[in-house]
Scaffold this motif. Structure first.
Motif, PDB file in Angstrom:
ATOM      1  N   GLY A 268       0.934  -1.029   0.061  1.00  0.00           N
ATOM      2  CA  GLY A 268       0.014   0.189  -0.014  1.00  0.00           C
ATOM      3  C   GLY A 268       0.682   1.411  -0.049  1.00  0.00           C
ATOM      4  N   ALA A 269       0.244   2.165   0.544  1.00  0.00           N
ATOM      5  CA  ALA A 269       1.264   3.658   0.783  1.00  0.00           C
ATOM      6  C   ALA A 269       2.321   3.480   1.508  1.00  0.00           C
ATOM      7  CB  ALA A 269       0.195   4.709   1.221  1.00  0.00           C
ATOM      8  N   VAL A 270       3.402   3.909   1.178  1.00  0.00           N
ATOM      9  CA  VAL A 270       4.681   3.641   2.149  1.00  0.00           C
ATOM     10  C   VAL A 270       5.105   4.939   2.531  1.00  0.00           C
ATOM     11  CG1 VAL A 270       7.062   3.079   2.099  1.00  0.00           C
ATOM     12  CG2 VAL A 270       5.377   1.654   0.834  1.00  0.00           C
ATOM     13  N   GLY A 271       5.302   5.317   4.084  1.00  0.00           N
ATOM     14  CA  GLY A 271       5.957   6.419   4.224  1.00  0.00           C
ATOM     15  C   GLY A 271       7.398   6.366   4.817  1.00  0.00           C
ATOM     16  N   LYS A 272       7.903   7.064   5.458  1.00  0.00           N
ATOM     17  CA  LYS A 272       9.375   7.435   5.808  1.00  0.00           C
ATOM     18  C   LYS A 272       9.698   6.169   6.864  1.00  0.00           C
ATOM     19  CE  LYS A 272      10.414  12.045   4.707  1.00  0.00           C
ATOM     20  NZ  LYS A 272      11.098  13.411   5.302  1.00  0.00           N
ATOM     21  N   ARG A 273       8.622   5.861   7.635  1.00  0.00           N
ATOM     22  CA  ARG A 273       8.955   4.809   9.007  1.00  0.00           C
ATOM     23  C   ARG A 273       8.114   3.581   8.783  1.00  0.00           C
ATOM     24  NH1 ARG A 273       7.438   7.524  13.528  1.00  0.00           N
ATOM     25  NH2 ARG A 273       7.938   5.703  14.762  1.00  0.00           N
TER      26      ARG A 273
ATOM     27  N   SER B 211      -2.310   8.838   1.057  1.00  0.00           N
ATOM     28  CA  SER B 211      -0.985   9.419   0.639  1.00  0.00           C
ATOM     29  C   SER B 211      -1.216  10.296  -0.399  1.00  0.00           C
ATOM     30  CB  SER B 211      -0.057   8.397   0.737  1.00  0.00           C
ATOM     31  OG  SER B 211      -0.274   7.948  -0.601  1.00  0.00           O
ATOM     32  N   VAL B 212      -0.151  11.382  -0.379  1.00  0.00           N
ATOM     33  CA  VAL B 212       0.044  12.145  -1.634  1.00  0.00           C
ATOM     34  C   VAL B 212       1.334  12.459  -1.761  1.00  0.00           C
ATOM     35  CG1 VAL B 212      -2.199  13.442  -1.322  1.00  0.00           C
ATOM     36  CG2 VAL B 212      -0.018  14.348   0.027  1.00  0.00           C
ATOM     37  N   ALA B 213       1.684  13.106  -2.889  1.00  0.00           N
ATOM     38  CA  ALA B 213       3.090  13.344  -3.366  1.00  0.00           C
ATOM     39  C   ALA B 213       3.757  14.129  -2.119  1.00  0.00           C
ATOM     40  CB  ALA B 213       3.173  14.237  -4.739  1.00  0.00           C
ATOM     41  N   ARG B 214       5.246  13.680  -2.014  1.00  0.00           N
ATOM     42  CA  ARG B 214       5.863  14.317  -0.904  1.00  0.00           C
ATOM     43  C   ARG B 214       5.867  15.768  -0.829  1.00  0.00           C
ATOM     44  NH1 ARG B 214       6.071  10.341   3.054  1.00  0.00           N
ATOM     45  NH2 ARG B 214       6.986   8.524   2.104  1.00  0.00           N
ATOM     46  N   SER B 215       5.502  16.402  -1.986  1.00  0.00           N
ATOM     47  CA  SER B 215       5.808  17.927  -2.205  1.00  0.00           C
ATOM     48  C   SER B 215       4.502  18.479  -1.352  1.00  0.00           C
ATOM     49  CB  SER B 215       5.692  18.373  -3.408  1.00  0.00           C
ATOM     50  OG  SER B 215       4.754  18.026  -4.285  1.00  0.00           O
ATOM     51  N   LYS B 216       3.483  17.606  -1.097  1.00  0.00           N
ATOM     52  CA  LYS B 216       2.180  18.142  -0.549  1.00  0.00           C
ATOM     53  C   LYS B 216       2.238  17.796   0.955  1.00  0.00           C
ATOM     54  CE  LYS B 216      -0.313  17.999  -5.107  1.00  0.00           C
ATOM     55  NZ  LYS B 216      -1.540  17.457  -5.816  1.00  0.00           N
ATOM     56  N   THR B 217       1.206  18.464   1.421  1.00  0.00           N
ATOM     57  CA  THR B 217       0.989  18.381   3.071  1.00  0.00           C
ATOM     58  C   THR B 217      -0.340  18.190   3.254  1.00  0.00           C
ATOM     59  OG1 THR B 217       3.215  19.379   3.702  1.00  0.00           O
ATOM     60  CG2 THR B 217       1.285  19.043   5.322  1.00  0.00           C
ATOM     61  N   VAL B 218      -1.001  16.961   3.583  1.00  0.00           N
ATOM     62  CA  VAL B 218      -2.440  16.980   3.614  1.00  0.00           C
ATOM     63  C   VAL B 218      -2.597  16.228   4.856  1.00  0.00           C
ATOM     64  CG1 VAL B 218      -4.622  16.079   2.589  1.00  0.00           C
ATOM     65  CG2 VAL B 218      -2.720  16.884   1.161  1.00  0.00           C
ATOM     66  N   ARG B 219      -3.608  16.756   5.754  1.00  0.00           N
ATOM     67  CA  ARG B 219      -4.097  16.009   6.898  1.00  0.00           C
ATOM     68  C   ARG B 219      -5.688  15.749   7.045  1.00  0.00           C
ATOM     69  NH1 ARG B 219      -0.389  19.808   7.990  1.00  0.00           N
ATOM     70  NH2 ARG B 219       1.582  19.378   9.418  1.00  0.00           N
ATOM     71  N   GLY B 220      -5.861  14.658   7.681  1.00  0.00           N
ATOM     72  CA  GLY B 220      -7.225  14.174   7.919  1.00  0.00           C
ATOM     73  C   GLY B 220      -7.711  13.053   7.628  1.00  0.00           C
ATOM     74  N   ALA B 221      -8.882  12.334   8.004  1.00  0.00           N
ATOM     75  CA  ALA B 221      -9.477  11.313   7.826  1.00  0.00           C
ATOM     76  C   ALA B 221     -10.914  11.520   6.915  1.00  0.00           C
ATOM     77  CB  ALA B 221      -9.962  10.546   9.024  1.00  0.00           C
ATOM     78  N   GLU B 222     -11.138  10.483   5.951  1.00  0.00           N
ATOM     79  CA  GLU B 222     -12.217  10.640   5.261  1.00  0.00           C
ATOM     80  C   GLU B 222     -12.743   9.369   4.936  1.00  0.00           C
ATOM     81  OE1 GLU B 222     -10.972  12.384   1.534  1.00  0.00           O
ATOM     82  OE2 GLU B 222      -9.301  11.335   1.373  1.00  0.00           O
TER      83      GLU B 222
ATOM     84  N   TYR C 293      -3.015  10.577   6.569  1.00  0.00           N
ATOM     85  CA  TYR C 293      -1.998  10.517   5.182  1.00  0.00           C
ATOM     86  C   TYR C 293      -0.794  10.055   5.924  1.00  0.00           C
ATOM     87  CZ  TYR C 293      -5.288  12.764   2.318  1.00  0.00           C
ATOM     88  OH  TYR C 293      -6.547  12.995   1.667  1.00  0.00           O
ATOM     89  N   ILE C 294      -0.026   8.957   5.444  1.00  0.00           N
ATOM     90  CA  ILE C 294       1.102   8.545   5.805  1.00  0.00           C
ATOM     91  C   ILE C 294       2.337   9.093   5.018  1.00  0.00           C
ATOM     92  CG2 ILE C 294       1.461   6.851   4.120  1.00  0.00           C
ATOM     93  CD1 ILE C 294       2.435   4.562   6.055  1.00  0.00           C
ATOM     94  N   SER C 295       1.879  10.061   4.212  1.00  0.00           N
ATOM     95  CA  SER C 295       2.940  10.895   3.509  1.00  0.00           C
ATOM     96  C   SER C 295       3.066  12.102   4.294  1.00  0.00           C
ATOM     97  CB  SER C 295       2.313  11.175   2.166  1.00  0.00           C
ATOM     98  OG  SER C 295       1.150  11.816   2.152  1.00  0.00           O
ATOM     99  N   THR C 296       2.259  12.523   5.259  1.00  0.00           N
ATOM    100  CA  THR C 296       2.658  13.876   6.163  1.00  0.00           C
ATOM    101  C   THR C 296       3.236  13.258   7.562  1.00  0.00           C
ATOM    102  OG1 THR C 296       0.669  14.725   5.273  1.00  0.00           O
ATOM    103  CG2 THR C 296       1.387  15.577   7.271  1.00  0.00           C
ATOM    104  N   PRO C 297       4.423  13.810   7.587  1.00  0.00           N
ATOM    105  CA  PRO C 297       5.281  13.282   8.819  1.00  0.00           C
ATOM    106  C   PRO C 297       4.439  12.936  10.170  1.00  0.00           C
ATOM    107  CG  PRO C 297       6.574  14.723   7.542  1.00  0.00           C
ATOM    108  CD  PRO C 297       5.091  14.833   6.977  1.00  0.00           C
ATOM    109  N   ASP C 298       3.904  14.348  10.775  1.00  0.00           N
ATOM    110  CA  ASP C 298       3.065  14.238  11.863  1.00  0.00           C
ATOM    111  C   ASP C 298       1.875  13.310  11.897  1.00  0.00           C
ATOM    112  OD1 ASP C 298       2.010  16.330  10.259  1.00  0.00           O
ATOM    113  OD2 ASP C 298       0.716  16.781  11.906  1.00  0.00           O
TER     114      ASP C 298
END
Length: 395
Positions: free
Chosen positions: A45-50, A111-122, A224-229
């Motif tokens: 699936g989506a992969v984050g930094k950790r 997840s979204v592209a690393r250049s974007k910062t998105v937060r929230g659940a849907e 969003y696993i792509s957003t660090p926090d």
């Protein structure tokens, strides 16, 4: 001895007050909920930094399942997977259908592209995407079929990366739409108020895993696993516990309503649409304006039987008849309603021309984004897919 008995009674009453959320269930078969942790095995699936989406999904799914199993009598929990294994999309739906499930909950991480910062659940239900963003979410989740064997044959040539393939969802009217949206709404409310997450709302999109299920179904994007926090939150025990508890509380709310409806179903009788003085074509010619319309009327039941299905747009439901000029109608006029299973269901427009109603639905989508098309024949509500097929044959 009497004092001892009084203490026991007091203790039991106290426990009942402390634990009021235990599920009750209507007599009969167990209520079956299938929980589907998205991805797995060689599909991360989506992969984050950790972390990886497949592990987050499984962690939350198992926590939700344990909460239900530990607190709800008469509820059977089935998982599409309980370990890190790969399960094809069509197999996940098949598991639910074979179990004759009452509910299907698919859990995912966005997840979204690393250049974007998105937060929230849907939370999503089955339907046609309203925005390009929703389409991209569906494409991403459906792309798992590309690593399945013989996916062209298994999914009838569906290409998850082609926008044209999603036109098929324009003609899909899920009979469980109302219940699916209801559960999705409960989930989002809990995410917002219980887990204190950003509420990105309830949406529709063309998810293959939902299309193949035959019961109310939702697909949840936890964050969003792509957003660090957000990734840190999704990987934490506190985060997954809060999210799973939110889904569990939403399930409880849905289940209570299901039990109430089941108890009343033996008494409640479905009402047929009542006659209306306006001819059929008078409604479809009226545009959706901001002006307050006349008082709503029961939906038309043709005075004479017609060989053709009549299509309408269902815009909302209410527990009571709405007053003239109700703000809930958002200025759309004229509207009609029909009574079904204790609810007043409001419709806009009607025509034997499906394409005309389709255009009308697109026009009112900004006001009623979850509006969908229904069909009647000879005054009786009918399956929308059968109605569309009949319309195509008669053209």
């Amino acid at each position: 001895m009497i004092t001892y008995r009084l203490k026991i009674i007091f203790l039991l009453c106290s426990l009942w007050l402390v634990f009021p959320c235990f599920c009750s269930t209507a007599k009969g078969k167990d209520f079956v909920v299938v929980i589907d942790p998205g991805h797995g095995g060689h599909d991360p699936g989506a992969v984050g930094k950790r972390g990886k989406e497949k592990n987050i999904n499984l962690n939350v799914a198992l926590k939700v399942g344990r909460l239900i199993q530990n607190n709800c009598n008469g509820v059977k929990v089935i998982y599409t997977r309980k370990t890190d294994v790969f399960i094809p999309l069509d197999r996940r739906a098949q598991i639910a259908n074979n179990a004759k499930a009452d509910l299907f909950i698919s859990i995912h991480t966005n997840s979204v592209a690393r250049s974007k910062t998105v937060r929230g659940a849907e939370t999503y239900t089955l339907g046609l995407h309203r925005t390009e963003e929703n389409l991209e979410v569906a494409k991403k989740e459906n792309s798992v079929i590309l690593i399945e064997e013989n996916y062209e044959q298994r999914y009838a040539g569906f290409n998850p990366n082609s926008s044209e393939s999603y036109i098929m969802f324009e003609f899909v009217q899920d009979k469980n739409m109302e219940k699916s949206v209801k559960l999705a709404t409960y989930v989002q409310k809990q995410f917002k108020h219980t887990a204190k997450r950003i509420d990105k709302g309830v949406h529709q999109a063309g998810f293959l895993v939902l299309r193949a299920t035959s019961m109310p179904s939702v697909l949840i994007e936890l964050g969003y696993i792509s957003t660090p926090d957000e990734e840190q939150y999704l990987l934490s025990d506190a985060g997954t516990t809060a999210l799973s508890n939110s889904i569990y509380q939403a399930f409880l709310h849905y289940k209570r309503e299901h039990d109430t409806s089941a108890r009343q179903s033996g008494v409640a009788q479905e009402s047929l649409p009542k006659p209306e003085s306006k001819p059929e074509e008078s409604l479809e010619e009226t545009p959706a304006t901001g002006e307050a319309g006349p008082a709503t009327k029961p939906a038309a039941k043709p005075a004479q039987a017609t060989a053709k299905p009549v299509f309408k747009i269902q815009i909302l439901t209410s527990g009571k008849v709405l007053p003239k000029g109700s703000k809930l109608l958002k200025g759309v006029s004229p509207v009609s309603y029909y009574h079904e299973k204790g609810l007043y269901k409001y419709t806009y427009g009607e025509s034997t021309d499906y394409n005309k109603i389709l255009r009308m639905r697109r026009n009112i989508a900004p006001k009623f984004k979850d509006a969908f098309i229904i069909a009647f024949k000879n005054g009786e509500k009918m399956n929308i897919n059968e109605a569309i097929k009949e319309f195509k044959r008669n053209r």
